[in-house]
Design a protein around this motif. Structure first.
Motif, PDB file in Angstrom:
ATOM      1  N   ARG A  12      50.280   1.759  50.639  1.00 59.79           N
ATOM      2  CA  ARG A  12      49.564   2.871  50.006  1.00 59.79           C
ATOM      3  C   ARG A  12      48.095   2.494  49.859  1.00 59.79           C
ATOM      4  N   ALA A  13      47.228   3.494  50.023  1.00 62.77           N
ATOM      5  CA  ALA A  13      45.790   3.235  50.005  1.00 62.77           C
ATOM      6  C   ALA A  13      45.049   4.203  49.094  1.00 62.77           C
ATOM      7  N   TYR A  14      43.972   3.690  48.512  1.00 61.16           N
ATOM      8  CA  TYR A  14      42.972   4.520  47.871  1.00 61.16           C
ATOM      9  C   TYR A  14      41.811   4.610  48.850  1.00 61.16           C
ATOM     10  N   ILE A  15      41.161   5.755  48.862  1.00 63.43           N
ATOM     11  CA  ILE A  15      39.948   5.944  49.643  1.00 63.43           C
ATOM     12  C   ILE A  15      38.786   6.021  48.661  1.00 63.43           C
ATOM     13  N   TYR A  16      37.679   5.347  49.012  1.00 59.76           N
ATOM     14  CA  TYR A  16      36.484   5.423  48.180  1.00 59.76           C
ATOM     15  C   TYR A  16      35.304   5.879  49.024  1.00 59.76           C
ATOM     16  N   ALA A  17      34.569   6.880  48.515  1.00 60.58           N
ATOM     17  CA  ALA A  17      33.376   7.400  49.194  1.00 60.58           C
ATOM     18  C   ALA A  17      32.248   7.509  48.170  1.00 60.58           C
ATOM     19  N   ARG A  18      31.019   7.172  48.619  1.00 56.82           N
ATOM     20  CA  ARG A  18      29.866   7.231  47.733  1.00 56.82           C
ATOM     21  C   ARG A  18      28.611   7.596  48.518  1.00 56.82           C
ATOM     22  N   VAL A  19      27.773   8.421  47.891  1.00 56.77           N
ATOM     23  CA  VAL A  19      26.441   8.698  48.416  1.00 56.77           C
ATOM     24  C   VAL A  19      25.448   8.619  47.266  1.00 56.77           C
ATOM     25  N   SER A  20      24.206   8.296  47.612  1.00 54.39           N
ATOM     26  CA  SER A  20      23.188   8.185  46.570  1.00 54.39           C
ATOM     27  C   SER A  20      22.024   9.145  46.762  1.00 54.39           C
ATOM     28  N   GLU A  21      22.037   9.940  47.825  1.00 54.33           N
ATOM     29  CA  GLU A  21      20.934  10.866  48.072  1.00 54.33           C
ATOM     30  C   GLU A  21      20.868  11.951  47.017  1.00 54.33           C
ATOM     31  N   ASP A  22      19.682  12.539  46.885  1.00 54.35           N
ATOM     32  CA  ASP A  22      19.479  13.596  45.898  1.00 54.35           C
ATOM     33  C   ASP A  22      19.777  14.995  46.446  1.00 54.35           C
ATOM     34  N   GLN A  23      19.778  15.149  47.742  1.00 61.76           N
ATOM     35  CA  GLN A  23      20.019  16.456  48.351  1.00 61.76           C
ATOM     36  C   GLN A  23      21.495  16.838  48.196  1.00 61.76           C
ATOM     37  N   GLU A  26      23.428  17.788  51.461  1.00 58.60           N
ATOM     38  CA  GLU A  26      23.597  16.602  52.301  1.00 58.60           C
ATOM     39  C   GLU A  26      24.615  15.645  51.691  1.00 58.60           C
ATOM     40  N   GLN A  27      24.608  15.519  50.363  1.00 56.66           N
ATOM     41  CA  GLN A  27      25.584  14.669  49.674  1.00 56.66           C
ATOM     42  C   GLN A  27      26.991  15.111  50.024  1.00 56.66           C
ATOM     43  N   HIS A  28      27.216  16.417  49.894  1.00 59.50           N
ATOM     44  CA  HIS A  28      28.559  16.945  50.121  1.00 59.50           C
ATOM     45  C   HIS A  28      29.019  16.670  51.550  1.00 59.50           C
ATOM     46  N   LYS A  29      28.131  16.898  52.527  1.00 55.37           N
ATOM     47  CA  LYS A  29      28.486  16.638  53.929  1.00 55.37           C
ATOM     48  C   LYS A  29      28.775  15.158  54.150  1.00 55.37           C
ATOM     49  N   ALA A  30      27.932  14.295  53.578  1.00 53.24           N
ATOM     50  CA  ALA A  30      28.125  12.852  53.764  1.00 53.24           C
ATOM     51  C   ALA A  30      29.422  12.384  53.120  1.00 53.24           C
ATOM     52  N   LEU A  31      29.736  12.882  51.936  1.00 49.60           N
ATOM     53  CA  LEU A  31      30.999  12.523  51.289  1.00 49.60           C
ATOM     54  C   LEU A  31      32.185  13.026  52.106  1.00 49.60           C
ATOM     55  N   ASP A  32      32.101  14.258  52.577  1.00 54.04           N
ATOM     56  CA  ASP A  32      33.180  14.815  53.398  1.00 54.04           C
ATOM     57  C   ASP A  32      33.381  13.993  54.669  1.00 54.04           C
ATOM     58  N   GLN A  33      32.284  13.568  55.306  1.00 52.63           N
ATOM     59  CA  GLN A  33      32.394  12.769  56.525  1.00 52.63           C
ATOM     60  C   GLN A  33      33.023  11.414  56.232  1.00 52.63           C
ATOM     61  N   GLN A  34      32.621  10.779  55.136  1.00 48.26           N
ATOM     62  CA  GLN A  34      33.230   9.497  54.760  1.00 48.26           C
ATOM     63  C   GLN A  34      34.727   9.663  54.515  1.00 48.26           C
ATOM     64  N   ARG A  54      35.484   9.647  44.679  1.00 52.14           N
ATOM     65  CA  ARG A  54      34.162   9.963  45.204  1.00 52.14           C
ATOM     66  C   ARG A  54      33.120   9.834  44.113  1.00 52.14           C
ATOM     67  N   ASP A  55      31.994   9.236  44.466  1.00 53.74           N
ATOM     68  CA  ASP A  55      30.849   9.150  43.567  1.00 53.74           C
ATOM     69  C   ASP A  55      29.636   9.699  44.297  1.00 53.74           C
ATOM     70  N   ALA A  56      29.060  10.770  43.765  1.00 55.35           N
ATOM     71  CA  ALA A  56      27.868  11.375  44.356  1.00 55.35           C
ATOM     72  C   ALA A  56      26.668  11.124  43.452  1.00 55.35           C
ATOM     73  N   GLY A  57      25.567  10.689  44.057  1.00 53.80           N
ATOM     74  CA  GLY A  57      24.334  10.496  43.313  1.00 53.80           C
ATOM     75  C   GLY A  57      24.252   9.178  42.570  1.00 53.80           C
ATOM     76  N   PHE A  58      25.032   8.193  42.980  1.00 60.70           N
ATOM     77  CA  PHE A  58      25.008   6.881  42.332  1.00 60.70           C
ATOM     78  C   PHE A  58      24.575   5.805  43.318  1.00 60.70           C
TER      79      PHE A  58
END
Length: 121
Positions: A12-23, A26-34, A54-58
């Motif tokens: 079993r796995a956990y998936i972790y995705a993070r972006v730090s951009e302010d847009q 673009e954040q949403h697309k990058a998180l979705d791609q990850q 998922r962590d956006a903006g950190f």
């Protein structure tokens, strides 16, 4: 190739995705791609995805990211709900060497592997 536990069940796995951009868009697309890339990685290896964090903006150097903290608490719990944590690459989890060493050690002690879709040099 399917990763299995000694008893023959799928890991079993956990998936972790993070972006730090302010847009925001673009954040949403990058998180979705990850998430898409890591889900494909898990599927290709026969890993069962238990949950996505998922962590956006950190910043990657921020150790108090809500998604990361929650994921680590669960991964280190006594019932060990997962065997593997998968992220797009190391920089999504930690930005500096000290953080990555501490995190890797913490997960190893809990019996949880850390795997990456893209290996960084």
């Amino acid at each position: 190739m399917s990763e299995q536990k000694p008893n023959g069940s799928c890991k079993r796995a956990y998936i972790y995705a993070r972006v730090s951009e302010d847009q925001q868009a673009e954040q949403h697309k990058a998180l979705d791609q990850q998430e898409y890339d890591t889900r494909q990685y898990c599927e290709d290896r026969g890993l069962s995805v238990a949950e996505v964090f998922r962590d956006a903006g950190f910043s990657g150097s921020d150790r108090s990211r809500p998604g990361l903290v929650r994921m680590l608490l669960l991964a280190n719990s006594d019932d060990q709900p997962v065997d593997v944590i998968v992220a797009s690459d190391l920089t999504r989890v930690a930005r500096d060497l000290e953080s990555s060493i501490v995190l890797k050690g913490q997960l190893e002690r809990a019996g949880v592997e850390l795997q990456f879709v893209h290996q960084t040099p």
